[in-house]
Design a protein around this motif. Structure first.
Motif, PDB file in Angstrom:
ATOM      1  N   MET A 104       0.835  -1.192   0.000  1.00 51.79           N
ATOM      2  CA  MET A 104       0.000   0.000   0.000  1.00 51.79           C
ATOM      3  C   MET A 104       0.880   1.257   0.000  1.00 51.79           C
ATOM      4  O   MET A 104       1.893   1.306   0.699  1.00 51.79           O
ATOM      5  CB  MET A 104      -0.902  -0.024   1.217  1.00 51.79           C
ATOM      6  CG  MET A 104      -2.069   0.923   1.084  1.00 51.79           C
ATOM      7  SD  MET A 104      -3.107   0.859   2.513  1.00 51.79           S
ATOM      8  CE  MET A 104      -4.063  -0.584   2.132  1.00 51.79           C
ATOM      9  N   HIS A 105       0.490   2.237  -0.784  1.00 50.04           N
ATOM     10  CA  HIS A 105       1.245   3.498  -0.869  1.00 50.04           C
ATOM     11  C   HIS A 105       1.221   4.200   0.482  1.00 50.04           C
ATOM     12  O   HIS A 105       0.225   4.124   1.207  1.00 50.04           O
ATOM     13  CB  HIS A 105       0.600   4.382  -1.937  1.00 50.04           C
ATOM     14  CG  HIS A 105       1.453   5.547  -2.338  1.00 50.04           C
ATOM     15  ND1 HIS A 105       1.519   6.695  -1.585  1.00 50.04           N
ATOM     16  CD2 HIS A 105       2.277   5.731  -3.396  1.00 50.04           C
ATOM     17  CE1 HIS A 105       2.351   7.547  -2.188  1.00 50.04           C
ATOM     18  NE2 HIS A 105       2.818   6.985  -3.287  1.00 50.04           N
ATOM     19  N   ILE A 106       2.295   4.875   0.799  1.00 50.54           N
ATOM     20  CA  ILE A 106       2.420   5.537   2.099  1.00 50.54           C
ATOM     21  C   ILE A 106       1.283   6.539   2.354  1.00 50.54           C
ATOM     22  O   ILE A 106       0.792   6.675   3.475  1.00 50.54           O
ATOM     23  CB  ILE A 106       3.826   6.202   2.258  1.00 50.54           C
ATOM     24  CG1 ILE A 106       3.966   6.937   3.586  1.00 50.54           C
ATOM     25  CG2 ILE A 106       4.153   7.121   1.105  1.00 50.54           C
ATOM     26  CD1 ILE A 106       3.889   6.064   4.797  1.00 50.54           C
ATOM     27  N   VAL A 107       0.820   7.216   1.292  1.00 49.98           N
ATOM     28  CA  VAL A 107      -0.281   8.170   1.479  1.00 49.98           C
ATOM     29  C   VAL A 107      -1.556   7.425   1.898  1.00 49.98           C
ATOM     30  O   VAL A 107      -2.268   7.841   2.820  1.00 49.98           O
ATOM     31  CB  VAL A 107      -0.529   9.001   0.195  1.00 49.98           C
ATOM     32  CG1 VAL A 107      -1.829   9.784   0.293  1.00 49.98           C
ATOM     33  CG2 VAL A 107       0.636   9.958  -0.050  1.00 49.98           C
ATOM     34  N   SER A 108      -1.821   6.292   1.243  1.00 48.57           N
ATOM     35  CA  SER A 108      -3.007   5.499   1.614  1.00 48.57           C
ATOM     36  C   SER A 108      -2.862   4.968   3.030  1.00 48.57           C
ATOM     37  O   SER A 108      -3.831   4.946   3.801  1.00 48.57           O
ATOM     38  CB  SER A 108      -3.184   4.325   0.657  1.00 48.57           C
ATOM     39  OG  SER A 108      -3.310   4.792  -0.654  1.00 48.57           O
ATOM     40  N   GLN A 109      -1.642   4.550   3.373  1.00 49.72           N
ATOM     41  CA  GLN A 109      -1.426   4.026   4.732  1.00 49.72           C
ATOM     42  C   GLN A 109      -1.742   5.081   5.788  1.00 49.72           C
ATOM     43  O   GLN A 109      -2.454   4.809   6.756  1.00 49.72           O
ATOM     44  CB  GLN A 109       0.035   3.607   4.914  1.00 49.72           C
ATOM     45  CG  GLN A 109       0.416   2.318   4.241  1.00 49.72           C
ATOM     46  CD  GLN A 109       1.867   1.952   4.562  1.00 49.72           C
ATOM     47  OE1 GLN A 109       2.306   2.035   5.704  1.00 49.72           O
ATOM     48  NE2 GLN A 109       2.604   1.550   3.546  1.00 49.72           N
ATOM     49  N   VAL A 110      -1.217   6.296   5.563  1.00 49.19           N
ATOM     50  CA  VAL A 110      -1.418   7.359   6.552  1.00 49.19           C
ATOM     51  C   VAL A 110      -2.899   7.752   6.603  1.00 49.19           C
ATOM     52  O   VAL A 110      -3.481   7.943   7.673  1.00 49.19           O
ATOM     53  CB  VAL A 110      -0.514   8.577   6.232  1.00 49.19           C
ATOM     54  CG1 VAL A 110      -0.882   9.773   7.096  1.00 49.19           C
ATOM     55  CG2 VAL A 110       0.946   8.215   6.439  1.00 49.19           C
ATOM     56  N   MET A 111      -3.519   7.836   5.422  1.00 49.32           N
ATOM     57  CA  MET A 111      -4.936   8.200   5.365  1.00 49.32           C
ATOM     58  C   MET A 111      -5.771   7.157   6.119  1.00 49.32           C
ATOM     59  O   MET A 111      -6.667   7.502   6.889  1.00 49.32           O
ATOM     60  CB  MET A 111      -5.382   8.303   3.900  1.00 49.32           C
ATOM     61  CG  MET A 111      -6.656   9.046   3.704  1.00 49.32           C
ATOM     62  SD  MET A 111      -6.657   9.980   2.172  1.00 49.32           S
ATOM     63  CE  MET A 111      -6.738   8.685   0.993  1.00 49.32           C
ATOM     64  N   ASN A 112      -5.444   5.875   5.914  1.00 51.72           N
ATOM     65  CA  ASN A 112      -6.167   4.810   6.622  1.00 51.72           C
ATOM     66  C   ASN A 112      -5.951   4.903   8.127  1.00 51.72           C
ATOM     67  O   ASN A 112      -6.887   4.701   8.902  1.00 51.72           O
ATOM     68  CB  ASN A 112      -5.693   3.434   6.150  1.00 51.72           C
ATOM     69  CG  ASN A 112      -6.283   3.087   4.808  1.00 51.72           C
ATOM     70  OD1 ASN A 112      -7.116   3.823   4.273  1.00 51.72           O
ATOM     71  ND2 ASN A 112      -5.849   1.978   4.243  1.00 51.72           N
ATOM     72  N   GLU A 113      -4.724   5.226   8.520  1.00 49.71           N
ATOM     73  CA  GLU A 113      -4.426   5.289   9.945  1.00 49.71           C
ATOM     74  C   GLU A 113      -5.221   6.420  10.610  1.00 49.71           C
ATOM     75  O   GLU A 113      -5.764   6.243  11.704  1.00 49.71           O
ATOM     76  CB  GLU A 113      -2.920   5.490  10.149  1.00 49.71           C
ATOM     77  CG  GLU A 113      -2.479   5.236  11.577  1.00 49.71           C
ATOM     78  CD  GLU A 113      -0.989   5.506  11.788  1.00 49.71           C
ATOM     79  OE1 GLU A 113      -0.231   5.468  10.801  1.00 49.71           O
ATOM     80  OE2 GLU A 113      -0.608   5.770  12.941  1.00 49.71           O
ATOM     81  N   ILE A 183     -24.401  13.527  13.914  1.00 50.03           N
ATOM     82  CA  ILE A 183     -23.616  13.185  12.730  1.00 50.03           C
ATOM     83  C   ILE A 183     -22.138  13.214  13.106  1.00 50.03           C
ATOM     84  O   ILE A 183     -21.648  14.228  13.607  1.00 50.03           O
ATOM     85  CB  ILE A 183     -23.887  14.204  11.595  1.00 50.03           C
ATOM     86  CG1 ILE A 183     -25.383  14.230  11.256  1.00 50.03           C
ATOM     87  CG2 ILE A 183     -23.064  13.865  10.357  1.00 50.03           C
ATOM     88  CD1 ILE A 183     -25.759  15.329  10.279  1.00 50.03           C
ATOM     89  N   LYS A 184     -21.451  12.108  12.888  1.00 54.57           N
ATOM     90  CA  LYS A 184     -20.006  12.042  13.173  1.00 54.57           C
ATOM     91  C   LYS A 184     -19.347  11.436  11.946  1.00 54.57           C
ATOM     92  O   LYS A 184     -19.473  10.242  11.698  1.00 54.57           O
ATOM     93  CB  LYS A 184     -19.724  11.144  14.389  1.00 54.57           C
ATOM     94  CG  LYS A 184     -20.205  11.725  15.700  1.00 54.57           C
ATOM     95  CD  LYS A 184     -20.053  10.707  16.821  1.00 54.57           C
ATOM     96  CE  LYS A 184     -18.642  10.730  17.396  1.00 54.57           C
ATOM     97  NZ  LYS A 184     -18.519   9.838  18.593  1.00 54.57           N
ATOM     98  N   ILE A 185     -18.681  12.290  11.186  1.00 58.18           N
ATOM     99  CA  ILE A 185     -18.151  11.860   9.886  1.00 58.18           C
ATOM    100  C   ILE A 185     -16.651  12.123   9.777  1.00 58.18           C
ATOM    101  O   ILE A 185     -16.149  13.153  10.238  1.00 58.18           O
ATOM    102  CB  ILE A 185     -18.851  12.628   8.735  1.00 58.18           C
ATOM    103  CG1 ILE A 185     -20.339  12.294   8.689  1.00 58.18           C
ATOM    104  CG2 ILE A 185     -18.183  12.349   7.384  1.00 58.18           C
ATOM    105  CD1 ILE A 185     -20.644  10.893   8.229  1.00 58.18           C
ATOM    106  N   ILE A 186     -15.967  11.202   9.132  1.00 56.14           N
ATOM    107  CA  ILE A 186     -14.579  11.433   8.730  1.00 56.14           C
ATOM    108  C   ILE A 186     -14.557  11.258   7.206  1.00 56.14           C
ATOM    109  O   ILE A 186     -15.086  10.297   6.676  1.00 56.14           O
ATOM    110  CB  ILE A 186     -13.629  10.476   9.497  1.00 56.14           C
ATOM    111  CG1 ILE A 186     -12.176  10.828   9.292  1.00 56.14           C
ATOM    112  CG2 ILE A 186     -13.876   9.029   9.222  1.00 56.14           C
ATOM    113  CD1 ILE A 186     -11.696  11.819  10.288  1.00 56.14           C
ATOM    114  N   ALA A 187     -14.005  12.271   6.507  1.00 53.80           N
ATOM    115  CA  ALA A 187     -14.079  12.288   5.037  1.00 53.80           C
ATOM    116  C   ALA A 187     -12.693  12.379   4.407  1.00 53.80           C
ATOM    117  O   ALA A 187     -12.115  13.458   4.332  1.00 53.80           O
ATOM    118  CB  ALA A 187     -14.947  13.465   4.577  1.00 53.80           C
ATOM    119  N   PRO A 188     -12.138  11.253   3.969  1.00 55.68           N
ATOM    120  CA  PRO A 188     -10.821  11.266   3.319  1.00 55.68           C
ATOM    121  C   PRO A 188     -10.959  11.395   1.799  1.00 55.68           C
ATOM    122  O   PRO A 188     -11.989  11.010   1.247  1.00 55.68           O
ATOM    123  CB  PRO A 188     -10.265   9.878   3.651  1.00 55.68           C
ATOM    124  CG  PRO A 188     -11.479   8.995   3.724  1.00 55.68           C
ATOM    125  CD  PRO A 188     -12.658   9.873   4.123  1.00 55.68           C
ATOM    126  N   GLY A 189      -9.940  11.939   1.138  1.00 54.79           N
ATOM    127  CA  GLY A 189     -10.007  11.953  -0.328  1.00 54.79           C
ATOM    128  C   GLY A 189      -8.972  12.832  -1.002  1.00 54.79           C
ATOM    129  O   GLY A 189      -8.148  13.481  -0.357  1.00 54.79           O
TER     130      GLY A 189
END
Ligand code: DAH
Length: 337
Positions: A104-113, A183-189
């Motif tokens: 997994m790309h480091i950006v995806s890893q950090v975003m997932n974390e 409403i409790k949302i986390i929005a990555p992108g």
């Protein structure tokens, strides 16, 4: 039947036998039968001298051609047989072929974390489109019509008056429209800005926005949540500083600095000797944004924050150039497998 027909039949017969041969021995026998000293084709070539002039030329040329062709076919069949044999022979003593697997790309890893940490605090994950309307990206978020971010210099516009979202904050309006509190949302992108590419800025990057809307939500909820996140992400001894700031969609607004995890606040290269690192923007959701989303700001309040994924990753892993995330240099990426 002319001699030319005989030659053609002989050829057909030989080609079929070569095809059907399953050993070098058989091929050797075929060679002797047709091309050997007493072979069938050889016999025809020998008999040429007894033929009338006109036939001798034609039959001779054809027979020589076929001789060359058959010789080649037999030679090819012999090599074919030997490679087939060695390919099918399984040698368990040979080293295996190593399979290179991706990671997994480091950006995806950090975003997932980041998302996982909030997921653990009861936030749901929501996503919005990369191509947005002016309404969701700016208008619904209380950007005045003449705000500089709406300028061509800062925003990529696409056909039909749409644009590439400049932040993940438009997910806020989209989710306010389709949900009910709490409403409790986390929005990555992905996010896009028309910037000069440098060590610190890129035209395409990633953000994570988070927000919470309910009755009686206060700024101390925001602080508590962000403190919990930063300690989980950057280390338990991390301290936070809320500095007053400005965003059109929050009031009051703040920027959050954390104590430099490298020097623990003493001052170093990473924090430019200030002891602090700026990591995100946040604030109480502006009453105009709530009203636009269909909520009575007298009844409901909320907070929101947004952070740059590459920025956070650069701090956490001491990466000094944002372009490294996008070059796909395998030696850079391998460090984070
Ligand atoms: N959208 C802001 C940016 O791109 C970041 C941000 C600040 C998001 C405050 C928020 C917020 O949700 O409350 O710079």
């Amino acid at each position: 039947m002319s001699l030319l027909d005989d030659v053609a039949n002989l050829r057909r017969e030989a080609v079929e036998k070569i095809k059907g041969a399953d050993s070098a021995d058989t091929l050797g026998r075929i060679k002797v039968r047709y091309l050997g000293r007493k072979g069938l084709l050889t016999a025809i070539l020998r008999g040429l001298k007894d033929l009338p002039d006109d036939q001798r030329k034609a039959v001779g040329a054809r027979a020589n051609q076929i001789r060359a062709e058959l010789e080649q076919q037999i030679a090819e069949a012999v090599t074919g047989l030997s490679t087939e044999k060695s390919a099918s022979a399984f040698d368990p003593t040979l080293p295996g072929t190593a399979q290179q697997i991706g990671a997994m790309h480091i950006v995806s890893q950090v975003m997932n974390e980041i998302c996982q940490t909030f997921y653990g605090m009861g936030f749901e994950i929501a996503r919005g489109p990369d191509v947005e309307t002016d309404y969701y990206n700016f208008e619904s978020l209380n950007f005045p019509p003449d705000h500089p971010a709406r300028d061509m210099q800062d925003t990529f516009f696409v056909e039909g008056g749409r644009l590439l979202r400049t932040h993940t904050t438009p997910v806020q309006t989209r989710e306010l429209e389709r949900r009910n509190p709490p409403i409790k949302i986390i929005a990555p992108g992905k996010t896009f800005r028309n910037e000069e590419i440098s060590t610190r800025a890129h035209v395409a990057f990633h953000q994570v926005d988070g927000f919470l809307v309910d009755e009686g939500v206060t700024m101390s909820d925001l602080k508590g949540t962000l403190v919990a996140f930063c300690r989980a992400f950057f280390g338990e001894d991390t301290k936070l500083k809320f500095r007053p700031s400005f965003f059109p969609f929050t009031e009051p607004s703040a920027e959050v600095d954390i104590t430099c995890f490298l020097c623990k606040g003493k001052g170093c290269q990473l924090c430019k000797f200030s002891g602090w690192l700026e990591i995100l923007g946040c604030g109480m959701i502006h009453p105009n944004v709530l009203t636009t989303g269909g909520y009575d700001p007298e009844k409901y309040t909320g907070w929101a924050f947004g952070m740059g994924v590459e920025r956070v990753a650069m701090l956490k892993y001491k990466i000094n150039d944002i372009r490294l995330f996008f070059n796909n240099n395998i030696r850079f990426l391998r460090q984070f497998v």
